[in-house]
Design a protein around this motif. Structure first.
Motif, short mmCIF file in Angstrom:
data_model
loop_
_atom_site.label_atom_id
_atom_site.label_comp_id
_atom_site.label_asym_id
_atom_site.label_seq_id
_atom_site.Cartn_x
_atom_site.Cartn_y
_atom_site.Cartn_z
N PHE A 130 0.85 -1.19 0.00
CA PHE A 130 0.00 0.00 0.00
C PHE A 130 0.88 1.24 0.00
O PHE A 130 2.06 1.16 0.35
CB PHE A 130 -0.89 0.03 1.25
N HIS A 136 -1.77 7.09 6.14
CA HIS A 136 -2.10 5.68 5.99
C HIS A 136 -1.50 4.85 7.12
O HIS A 136 -2.11 3.89 7.59
CB HIS A 136 -1.63 5.15 4.63
N HIS A 175 -6.19 0.44 -0.91
CA HIS A 175 -6.51 0.91 0.45
C HIS A 175 -7.97 1.32 0.57
O HIS A 175 -8.58 1.16 1.61
CB HIS A 175 -5.58 2.05 0.87
#
Length: 128
Positions: free
Chosen positions: A38, A100, A68
């Motif tokens: 990611f 994130h 994501h």
């Protein structure tokens, strides 16, 4: 007295929808035991560098790019099931905000999530 909260909640409307490609890819990545990758998706150059680094890494075995958006908002999807059951997950962040990273630390076991800042090796775009 500091009244800043240490965390907050975000309400996301549930969907019964699925991404058709995500369902195929999620099942295949789970079956073949790929490692989910990611990245930061920020619009500035930092996010762009992180995203490109993740794309480059995910072209190599045993890595594959994870979504994501699907991981966070469609927990019943095959992409989410794969990412959360993978042996490891890699997150390439783009800046000091660690957007994130702060979210994913609540989804993955500490020993499963590998995080790093894409800009540290570059030593560029340090604004602050």
């Amino acid at each position: 007295m500091n009244t800043t909260e240490k965390s907050f909640s975000l309400k996301v409307e549930k969907t019964e929808g699925h991404c058709p490609i995500g369902e195929i890819v999620g099942k295949e990545n789970c079956r073949s035991k790929k490692i989910a990758v990611f990245s930061c998706e920020g619009a500035c150059i930092r996010g762009e560098i992180a995203r490109k680094a993740a794309n480059l890494l995910a072209k190599n075995d045993p890595y594959r790019r994870g979504c994501h958006g699907e991981l966070l908002t469609v927990p019943q999807s095959e992409i989410a099931k794969w990412a959360l059951s993978a042996e490891k997950a890699i997150l390439i962040d783009g800046c000091f905000l660690r957007c994130h990273g702060r979210i994913m630390e609540n989804l993955f076991d500490k020993d499963k999530l590998i995080q790093f800042d894409a800009l540290l090796p570059c030593n560029i775009y340090k604004f602050g």
